[in-house]
Design a protein around this motif. Sequence first.
Motif, PDB file in Angstrom:
ATOM      1  N   VAL A 481       0.839  -1.198   0.000  1.00  2.00           N
ATOM      2  CA  VAL A 481       0.000   0.000   0.000  1.00  2.00           C
ATOM      3  C   VAL A 481       0.879   1.255   0.000  1.00  2.00           C
ATOM      4  CG1 VAL A 481      -1.915   1.183   1.150  1.00  2.00           C
ATOM      5  CG2 VAL A 481      -1.751  -1.285   1.286  1.00  2.00           C
ATOM      6  N   TRP A 482       1.936   1.208   0.783  1.00  2.00           N
ATOM      7  CA  TRP A 482       2.887   2.332   0.791  1.00  2.00           C
ATOM      8  C   TRP A 482       3.401   2.598  -0.623  1.00  2.00           C
ATOM      9  CZ3 TRP A 482       5.421   6.075   3.686  1.00  2.00           C
ATOM     10  CH2 TRP A 482       6.571   6.610   3.096  1.00  2.00           C
ATOM     11  N   ARG A 483       3.846   1.549  -1.252  1.00  2.00           N
ATOM     12  CA  ARG A 483       4.435   1.706  -2.591  1.00  2.00           C
ATOM     13  C   ARG A 483       3.421   2.287  -3.582  1.00  2.00           C
ATOM     14  NH1 ARG A 483       4.261   0.836  -8.185  1.00  2.00           N
ATOM     15  NH2 ARG A 483       6.380   0.790  -8.947  1.00  2.00           N
ATOM     16  N   GLN A 484       2.208   1.824  -3.504  1.00  2.00           N
ATOM     17  CA  GLN A 484       1.209   2.319  -4.448  1.00  2.00           C
ATOM     18  C   GLN A 484       0.739   3.726  -4.079  1.00  2.00           C
ATOM     19  OE1 GLN A 484       1.984   0.407  -6.901  1.00  2.00           O
ATOM     20  NE2 GLN A 484      -0.110   0.185  -7.659  1.00  2.00           N
ATOM     21  N   THR A 485       0.961   4.105  -2.846  1.00  3.44           N
ATOM     22  CA  THR A 485       0.535   5.447  -2.423  1.00  3.44           C
ATOM     23  C   THR A 485       1.638   6.476  -2.651  1.00  3.44           C
ATOM     24  OG1 THR A 485      -0.775   4.387  -0.700  1.00  3.44           O
ATOM     25  CG2 THR A 485      -0.444   6.763  -0.487  1.00  3.44           C
ATOM     26  N   PHE A 486       2.849   6.122  -2.261  1.00  5.37           N
ATOM     27  CA  PHE A 486       3.925   7.118  -2.305  1.00  5.37           C
ATOM     28  C   PHE A 486       4.954   6.869  -3.404  1.00  5.37           C
ATOM     29  CE2 PHE A 486       2.351   7.387   2.096  1.00  5.37           C
ATOM     30  CZ  PHE A 486       1.935   8.712   2.061  1.00  5.37           C
ATOM     31  N   HIS A 487       4.822   5.776  -4.090  1.00  7.56           N
ATOM     32  CA  HIS A 487       5.682   5.506  -5.242  1.00  7.56           C
ATOM     33  C   HIS A 487       7.164   5.601  -4.878  1.00  7.56           C
ATOM     34  CE1 HIS A 487       1.811   5.932  -6.967  1.00  7.56           C
ATOM     35  NE2 HIS A 487       1.757   7.195  -6.652  1.00  7.56           N
ATOM     36  N   SER A 488       7.482   5.059  -3.752  1.00  9.36           N
ATOM     37  CA  SER A 488       8.895   5.042  -3.354  1.00  9.36           C
ATOM     38  C   SER A 488       9.209   3.742  -2.622  1.00  9.36           C
ATOM     39  CB  SER A 488       9.209   6.256  -2.476  1.00  9.36           C
ATOM     40  OG  SER A 488       8.490   6.188  -1.283  1.00  9.36           O
ATOM     41  N   ASP A 489      10.493   3.526  -2.394  1.00  9.67           N
ATOM     42  CA  ASP A 489      10.958   2.249  -1.848  1.00  9.67           C
ATOM     43  C   ASP A 489      10.465   2.013  -0.421  1.00  9.67           C
ATOM     44  OD1 ASP A 489      12.420   2.450  -4.214  1.00  9.67           O
ATOM     45  OD2 ASP A 489      14.102   1.322  -3.371  1.00  9.67           O
ATOM     46  N   VAL A 490      10.356   0.769  -0.061  1.00 12.87           N
ATOM     47  CA  VAL A 490       9.952   0.381   1.279  1.00 12.87           C
ATOM     48  C   VAL A 490      10.607  -0.970   1.579  1.00 12.87           C
ATOM     49  CG1 VAL A 490       7.787  -0.521   0.267  1.00 12.87           C
ATOM     50  CG2 VAL A 490       7.925  -0.224   2.720  1.00 12.87           C
ATOM     51  N   VAL A 491      10.892  -1.208   2.857  1.00  7.77           N
ATOM     52  CA  VAL A 491      11.603  -2.438   3.226  1.00  7.77           C
ATOM     53  C   VAL A 491      10.808  -3.231   4.256  1.00  7.77           C
ATOM     54  CG1 VAL A 491      13.756  -3.370   4.176  1.00  7.77           C
ATOM     55  CG2 VAL A 491      13.790  -1.235   2.883  1.00  7.77           C
ATOM     56  N   VAL A 492      10.681  -4.520   4.022  1.00  8.11           N
ATOM     57  CA  VAL A 492      10.119  -5.419   5.034  1.00  8.11           C
ATOM     58  C   VAL A 492      11.253  -6.347   5.463  1.00  8.11           C
ATOM     59  CG1 VAL A 492       8.417  -7.196   5.537  1.00  8.11           C
ATOM     60  CG2 VAL A 492       7.847  -5.369   3.924  1.00  8.11           C
ATOM     61  N   ASP A 493      11.569  -6.286   6.732  1.00  8.47           N
ATOM     62  CA  ASP A 493      12.694  -7.082   7.268  1.00  8.47           C
ATOM     63  C   ASP A 493      12.086  -8.228   8.076  1.00  8.47           C
ATOM     64  OD1 ASP A 493      15.071  -7.935   8.450  1.00  8.47           O
ATOM     65  OD2 ASP A 493      15.079  -6.326   9.947  1.00  8.47           O
ATOM     66  N   ILE A 494      12.045  -9.406   7.474  1.00  2.35           N
ATOM     67  CA  ILE A 494      11.442 -10.550   8.175  1.00  2.35           C
ATOM     68  C   ILE A 494      12.522 -11.211   9.030  1.00  2.35           C
ATOM     69  CG2 ILE A 494      10.199 -12.737   7.923  1.00  2.35           C
ATOM     70  CD1 ILE A 494       9.189 -11.787   5.223  1.00  2.35           C
ATOM     71  N   VAL A 495      12.422 -10.982  10.325  1.00  2.00           N
ATOM     72  CA  VAL A 495      13.448 -11.523  11.222  1.00  2.00           C
ATOM     73  C   VAL A 495      13.083 -12.977  11.508  1.00  2.00           C
ATOM     74  CG1 VAL A 495      14.700 -11.208  13.372  1.00  2.00           C
ATOM     75  CG2 VAL A 495      13.683  -9.230  12.223  1.00  2.00           C
ATOM     76  N   SER A 496      13.950 -13.852  11.045  1.00  2.00           N
ATOM     77  CA  SER A 496      13.634 -15.277  11.156  1.00  2.00           C
ATOM     78  C   SER A 496      14.892 -16.013  11.633  1.00  2.00           C
ATOM     79  CB  SER A 496      13.154 -15.793   9.804  1.00  2.00           C
ATOM     80  OG  SER A 496      14.074 -15.440   8.796  1.00  2.00           O
ATOM     81  N   TYR A 497      15.028 -17.202  11.252  1.00  2.00           N
ATOM     82  CA  TYR A 497      16.226 -17.971  11.592  1.00  2.00           C
ATOM     83  C   TYR A 497      16.425 -19.012  10.493  1.00  2.00           C
ATOM     84  CZ  TYR A 497      12.641 -21.203  13.161  1.00  2.00           C
ATOM     85  OH  TYR A 497      11.552 -22.023  13.186  1.00  2.00           O
ATOM     86  N   ARG A 498      17.541 -19.667  10.526  1.00  2.00           N
ATOM     87  CA  ARG A 498      17.844 -20.669   9.503  1.00  2.00           C
ATOM     88  C   ARG A 498      17.874 -22.009  10.224  1.00  2.00           C
ATOM     89  NH1 ARG A 498      23.713 -20.001   7.441  1.00  2.00           N
ATOM     90  NH2 ARG A 498      24.035 -21.489   9.116  1.00  2.00           N
ATOM     91  N   ARG A 499      16.872 -22.817   9.970  1.00  2.00           N
ATOM     92  CA  ARG A 499      16.745 -24.032  10.769  1.00  2.00           C
ATOM     93  C   ARG A 499      17.937 -24.979  10.573  1.00  2.00           C
ATOM     94  NH1 ARG A 499      13.329 -26.321  14.019  1.00  2.00           N
ATOM     95  NH2 ARG A 499      11.708 -24.793  13.683  1.00  2.00           N
ATOM     96  N   PHE A 500      18.443 -25.033   9.363  1.00  2.00           N
ATOM     97  CA  PHE A 500      19.573 -25.943   9.098  1.00  2.00           C
ATOM     98  C   PHE A 500      20.822 -25.134   8.786  1.00  2.00           C
ATOM     99  CE2 PHE A 500      15.630 -28.151   7.905  1.00  2.00           C
ATOM    100  CZ  PHE A 500      15.609 -29.069   8.954  1.00  2.00           C
TER     101      PHE A 500
END
Length: 1034
Positions: A481-500
């Motif tokens: 929604v941000w991107r379609q509203t403001f036409h600029s970059d946005v970051v989603v940082d999915i903090v996870s882990y690496r099981r293996f």
Amino acid sequence: MAWFRVASGVTKVAIGRNLAQTRSFVTRTRVLLSQNRYFHSTVSVSKAQTAPVPHPVPLSKLTDNFLDGTSNLYLEELQRSWEADPNSVDKSWDNFFRNFVGQAATSPGISGQTIQESMQLLLLVRAYQVNGHLKAKLDPLGLEQREIPEDLDPAFYGFTEADLDREFFIGVWRMAGFLSENRPVQTLRSILTRLEQAYCGTIGYEYMHIADRDKCNWLRDKIETPTPRQYNQQRREVMLDRLIWSTHFENFLAKKWTAAKRFGLEGGETLIPGMKEMFDRAADLGVESIVIGMPHRGRLNVLGNVVRKPLAQIFSEFSGGTKPVDEVGLYTGSGDVKYHLGTSYDRPTRAGNRIHLSLVANPSHLEAVDPVVVGKTRAKQYYSNDVERTKNLAVLIHGDGSFAGQGVVYETLHLSALPNYSTGGTIHIVVNNQVAFTTDPRSGRSSQYCTDVAKALNAPIFHVNGDDLEAVVHACELAAVWRQTFHSDVVVDIVSYRRFGHNEIDEPTFTQPKMYQVIRNHPSALEIYEKKLLESGQVTQEDIDRMHNKVNTILNEEYLKSKDYVPKRRDWLSAYWSGFKSPEQLSRIRNTGVKPEILKNVGKAITTLPENFKPHRAVKKIFEQRVQMIETGEGIDWAVGEALAFATLLVEGNHVRLSGQDVERGTFSHRHAVVHDQETGEKYCPLDHVIANQNEEMFTVSNSSLSEFGVLGFELGYSMENPNSLVIWEAQFGDFANGAHVIFDQFLSSGESKWLRQTGLVVLLPHGYDGQGPEHSSARLERYLQMSDDNPYVIPEMDQTLCKQIQECNWQVVNVTTPANYFHVLRRQIHREFRKPLIVMAPKNLLRHKDCKSNLSEFDDVQGHPGFDKQGTRFKRLIKDQNDHSDLEEGIRRLVLCSGKVYYELDEERKKVGAKDIAICRVEQLCPFPYDLIQRELKRYPNAEIVWCQEEPMNMGAYSYIMPRLGTVMKALGRGSMEDIKYVGRAPSAATATGFYQMHSNEQNELVHKAMQQEPINYPFSFKIPEKQCEPIS
Ligand SMILES: Cc1ncc(C[n+]2csc(CCOP(=O)(O)OP(=O)(O)O)c2C)c(N)n1
Ligand SMILES: [Mg+2]
């Protein structure tokens, strides 16, 4: 005045940061505990919430810093005036003072709130907006130890436990979200509860670095809305289903191919539902096409579950059945590992439309694909007339280590708002598994977050705990929604882990033993979500089992199908490329000459400036000379030759785009593609006016950011979208291209072979030894030649009617010496049924050289004109000696083969010494090697000593490339072998060129003398460095 005195006392204490240590009503740890309590308690609606809303006090009215002494006096003065006459102050102050002395008729219940408390509350709220993410529960493993900033502690501002149930008004003028002016009064407790919910849950929002108030308000509105997000049962089932797919896909691969590397997504499985929900949302908001770039991690999962590459095909590739069975005329290339391949798919959307998804093939080199994806997206926007940039979206997926570490991330981000490079915002998703191979974040970056680089671009960053599926989905949707509203970059940082391990055969406990102890006992995101849904009662265990069974059944069916899976067509031809020939399919060679009247017409357009336009004096003169060139048809120089190529391609309906550092004027002040009015500053680009009503972007020439990697990658991506475009990147000096070598090595030279993707990108690399020192002389021609795959020991079929040499070769490398030949080599890029990258050693001093001129008759297609061969006018791969030689010249004692501007120096020397028995041929196209034309010239001069002359040092330039190929020709003609080739050029050298001008001149003179000397040339090489005093080049 009591309110004020008390308040200012508190302020001083707070400033001294003493209060938190002296009488804090909770310690920092206790803040955490108490706030946990808040999370799960129901926020009761205060009776004051139904009370009339007080008039807001605009913060803007408090122009002075409230906390300093001047403000104290000011406020005291203000209050005194108000006490004397309430109408003497601004209405907002009137309201304000009435509130604070308990007279606010409109707001019962907030009596006693001091201005100081108001300010402190605002600071507290602001602290949550700025720093709340630092307290958010982002790490699924709970291992991360972060210090919670003290400004998130109410005690820091002087609030005590006794204040928790007092009611406060916190509305602020022109502020959205939590602080919006129409907020009802609330107790401190409920304010804190909501702040904790909004900012310190499983999403941490970073946006307060954004200067734009509207953008911040928009986000505040989304983040701080009074009710936390809720998904209905149907949405939850969809999310669950997607998470089951993501999880089972990895499990299935792990079970079937226990020892195969797949760089699994385990630990970060919520990426898939997150992406899918993001794409659905983007589609709802008008996005029709998404270009995706991503690294190894989870790529197969994305391919299978998001882009929907047939599962049977993915499984078949795992079983080793990657090489497609040849169909007639279908090129298979050398292939690549399965986790690098791209694909595209039209996916149905939630709303019943279709969205086109393409995952761009990429090399192992992390993040290198970023600019390519963005460039491709920009091209899509051009071709779909997406002027608002809302229909085509770039989505880049990153690893935490690479996002922080790879410079090209920054170089790509910096293209995002440039007029000719913007795509209206890229959505970045970081699969942040908190480790990079074996490296911990603390060794891999210096910043708090791996995403901090994006702050430089004012992009909002949503950090989200990867174990909370709904939070991931929410962050992903918000990004769309941000991107379609403001036409600029946005970051989603999915903090996870690496099981293996880093891959499935890697052992992670060698280096991260503690982390893996926790991981071993950590439930999967799917287990966590299923538990949550079961507890909510929205889903039963039977529902869950049914969903699992369905997914497993399909996976097994696809696995069975994969055993008989035969890939039928290579998918290298996307829509615009249909009809283009693969390297195996013979393509006709076309002429590139243009009708004289067209040349004259476009010639006029490109040399005419508007009537009242006032260019710089020198530019005016240049344009007058250009007019002359076109009118007389003589003395066409390099810039005009180039402009004619562009203009004629435009007339034919092609898109032309030239980008690079300072390309509008040209580094060497030769191009002047954009002219500046010296009085108004207005710009005029003649090539924008070649055809009537020309689309502004049809011809694009654009100075770029000072990035080689980013911009070259961008242009490469741009060039891959549609074959009917001439896309050119020009380096400032050729050697600067080494900052972009991943693009040359991994994409340009090998992309077609690995991924069956063609590009006709042209790269202009200024090259030539004219005494400018080591860093401005050489474009490192040898590197491009060394990467060329034409076999040095095999002469391919060269008959014009059968020759596929250029199609089979990975790219073309040329060093052209005339404006006309440059014109034809550019036009040839488009006038053929295939596309090949073209590397041009672009000239510097030839741009103004008196002899480097062509006549207009060399550009046209009139029979009998110079340049018109048997077939018509074409690019000359080799320019034979300019003296009038017949087919057999037995009297020629030496044939000097050379390439590039050294020709003009050799020719001048030849004239000077009157060496009529020396012939000089220019190898204009080095790769693929013009075996046929070299053979022809060798036959013409049967008694000639054969010399390769170059100005580059022996270990550089074309020498090593030429030697075996020329040797092969000589062998074929019985003229000896490689050992009979004489070398004239600079001695081997570590640096590309000397830094002493005198030394340069001596060397240059020496080599041209030697090439023209009377005596035979010694083999293999003799070259004495003159021992003269030299001045360094300044
Ligand atoms: C430019 C480049 N340098 C080094 C590597 C080798 N390499 C492959 S994966 C990897 C770790 C990447 O870490 P991260 O970005 O966090 O992604 P993850 O594997 O954790 O998902 C490294 C160093 C590479 N592929 N590309
Ligand atoms: Mg990582």
